[in-house]
Design an enzyme around this catalytic site. Sequence first.
Site, PDB file in Angstrom:
ATOM      1  N   GLU A 167     -59.344 -11.295 -33.013  1.00 53.97           N
ATOM      2  CA  GLU A 167     -58.021 -11.831 -32.679  1.00 53.97           C
ATOM      3  C   GLU A 167     -57.108 -11.652 -33.875  1.00 53.97           C
ATOM      4  O   GLU A 167     -57.470 -11.971 -35.007  1.00 53.97           O
ATOM      5  CB  GLU A 167     -58.081 -13.305 -32.261  1.00 53.97           C
ATOM      6  CG  GLU A 167     -58.545 -14.276 -33.310  1.00 53.97           C
ATOM      7  CD  GLU A 167     -58.318 -15.736 -32.931  1.00 53.97           C
ATOM      8  OE1 GLU A 167     -57.572 -16.010 -31.976  1.00 53.97           O
ATOM      9  OE2 GLU A 167     -58.907 -16.594 -33.595  1.00 53.97           O
TER      10      GLU A 167
ATOM     11  N   ASP B 258     -38.160  -7.441 -38.588  1.00 49.20           N
ATOM     12  CA  ASP B 258     -39.595  -7.217 -38.634  1.00 49.20           C
ATOM     13  C   ASP B 258     -39.821  -5.748 -38.962  1.00 49.20           C
ATOM     14  O   ASP B 258     -38.956  -4.896 -38.738  1.00 49.20           O
ATOM     15  CB  ASP B 258     -40.235  -7.590 -37.294  1.00 49.20           C
ATOM     16  CG  ASP B 258     -41.716  -7.919 -37.428  1.00 49.20           C
ATOM     17  OD1 ASP B 258     -42.315  -7.586 -38.472  1.00 49.20           O
ATOM     18  OD2 ASP B 258     -42.284  -8.510 -36.501  1.00 49.20           O
TER      19      ASP B 258
END
Length: 862
Positions: free
Chosen positions: A605, A260
Amino acid sequence: MTYRYLLLPLAMAFAGGANAAAPSTPEQKAADLVAHMSLEEKVAQLQSAAPALPRLGIPAYEWWNEGLHGAARAGYATVFPQAIGLAATWNPELLRQVGDVVSKEARARFDAIGAGRDHGRYEGLTIWSPNVNIFRDPRWGRGQETYGEDPYLTGRLAVGFVEGIQGPDPSHPRAVATPKHFAVHSGPEAGRHGFDIDVSPHDLEATFLPAFRAAVTEGHAGSVMCAYNALHGTPVCADTGLLGDILRKSWGFTGYVVSDCDAVDDMTKFHYYRPDNAGSSAAAIRAGTDLDCGYAYADLVQAVQRGDVAESVLDSSLVRLFAARYRLGELGAPATKPKPVDTKAHSALSLRAALESMVLLKNDSHTLPLQGKPRIAVIGPNADTVETLEANYHATPRAPVTPLLGLRARFGADRVSYAQGSPVAAGVPVPVPETALRAGSGSDAAVGLTGSYFAGGSFDGKALATRVDRTVDFDWDHVTPAGLPKGRYAVRWTGTLLPPGPGDYTLAVHVERCFDCAGHDPVRLFVDGKPVIDDKGDDKHAQATVHFDDARPHDVRLEYVHSGEDQGIRLQWLPPAEAQLAEAARAVASADVTVAFVGLSPDVEGEELHVDVPGFDGGDRTDIGLPAAQQALLERAAASGKPLVVVLMSGSAVALNWAKAHASAIVAAWYPGEDGGTAVAQILSGDYNPGGRLPVTFYRSVRDLPPFTSYQMKGRTYRYFTGTPLYPFGHGLSYTSFAYGDASVSTATLDAGQTLTASVTVRNRGDRAGDEVVQAYLSYPAADKLAPERSLVGLQRIHLAPGESRTVSFALDPRRLSSVDAAGKRAVVAGDYGLFIGGGQPGDAPGQRVDFAIRGQQALPR
């Protein structure tokens, strides 16, 4: 300079000259190439922004590309529903078709540049999707990117998507899929860069690994992304047990592992795993992380020189990476004519996915479908915004259809009134609606603002295009608007702002700032000729408060200069609450039925957001209820006594407790993609019969949940939750009804290790055709105290005409009949089992149960 056709002849020469046998396999070609690189060249190629090596004929290649629900972040492409919406289709074959389109459009972009040429970020064939993390807690903001809370459902959808991305020929994949984030990663966002997770061996094997296993062993994913977090003190990108023993040895993975972004750097800065990036990089590549998204691997030169890692370890990773590039045809392949993106066929698939994703949660007194030609009041902050169609990790839709536009097209503009009614949440601006914007003055003024579009990044000369823009809510990522030539441009919007009432108004200009780029776009906003916002490009959310004494029109001018790489602009506001509620009440008063578009948005969100308002924290949520401002809007609308249809647009479950008790109907529409408004209109009108099912549990309150930071599965998801949910996993209604009969199993007593066949007859007993999702749930022997309450072990989405019946069968292999002990060992164990086959979980949907017993025990490989 380009390097097409150079690499293969050079590789032949490296292998021993033109008369020598040329390397035949991708691995042999890669090994031959790597053998002629210097240490510094090798290290550069182990980083995601791999530079060109002209002397070896290697073009630059950026490995980072996104395709979660569309070929993202590089211009126009088909935008499918967000991943959680795709999960609500419960249709693995649909996911395969979506993946197929994503990779075809990514390949078209690649081909437009050409094989053997430099490819930058979002232009390559290595796609960092799907996200198969388990959505274990509704508070996680990135749960919208996943396929929900169940490991089996997630695995089936992941296999379909991976197969679609990579195509039918493993030796020549269309693109490479990258399941992420491996493993045990699902928030909180605030601590993700240094979070150390204490997960039990049982939960690791029973919940967090199965979807990855399926994506690798069945989908044959060519890549896997390791996560930010640590497991038991070891960052997963340096975890030899996870990357070596499980991924490569147990599952037989032969592809490459990518970190990542900045995860290796995190090992130094936040995990304190090694004192410097040379040490962290050495640990990561030794464990099996082949490619670093970031720059930490630049210190591998130092790591090799001081003996932290052998150069041969780098060579092994490089062979895997270059073998993948050869298979993709990225190196040395002939030019290919690019194919179009966002075609009509692709758009039709996006609409179909949106239709299949929508879940009818409640429908009292057959409120839906809407009958005749009703007058409809459309209210709510999500009724007319592009961002709630797109979600995150998205492409740019060419012609997005919001719910308001979809309903107008279906029922007639004269039958639809509209009022925004509220923001998404207190302190979170939303786009200024069309009701407050006028181009010109007087009774003939058009709705919106006049946009004047200039080429060249300034307002000099004559505008090349002039048009009326209904709202200023634009996604222009890697595209230019209004037919302008590529490059810099400027836009000036003029007109009037109509406040719905007196009071203080927060006006905001949101510019979608590009990540890691040079230069940002300045904006200026004037009200009544006075500057209220003058942002030189430093602020993503430039705001100012103005006071209006009344509701008279006010001149407004917005100037935007696209001089950098920023990706779009929104003119937003926060009006006084009472003024918005009163406007909504007026719209409701003139209607027969109210349709309220409420929920969440990608502004509140998502991934590591900078939002700190009540109920939200850095992209996650602290409260799963509907935000107070929207709750007040629903209650004001319901006070009219007219039917209230609630359409929930969100990336996660929202505790709609009041709506369940008081609304006439509820539809979960998720973030539905480019044609989401058309899909909503077809659902509400009955042109399409909803058949989606919830991929997550809707809880009543955060009080029903364990602490967010705990990764213990006890008390989480339908498998381990013992309370009463608001709406259970697998729930979904239809405009017709289905009956189940003749359930049976192939044998009442099964020897461990054998496959059990189960079947049931499903009949559409209504007068409308529709889809039913047939679900099979396994219950375990009472003696197995660690087993879930029940587990999904089979699913099929079928379409039945009125009166039609069909027999549906499931072949349950040993893995689906197995359970996991405290040590994380999986086995089929003896005992009495139950199998419920129906339209949802037992107690929530029609279905039938059959019982059987297993004799003996058989251990299963990891």
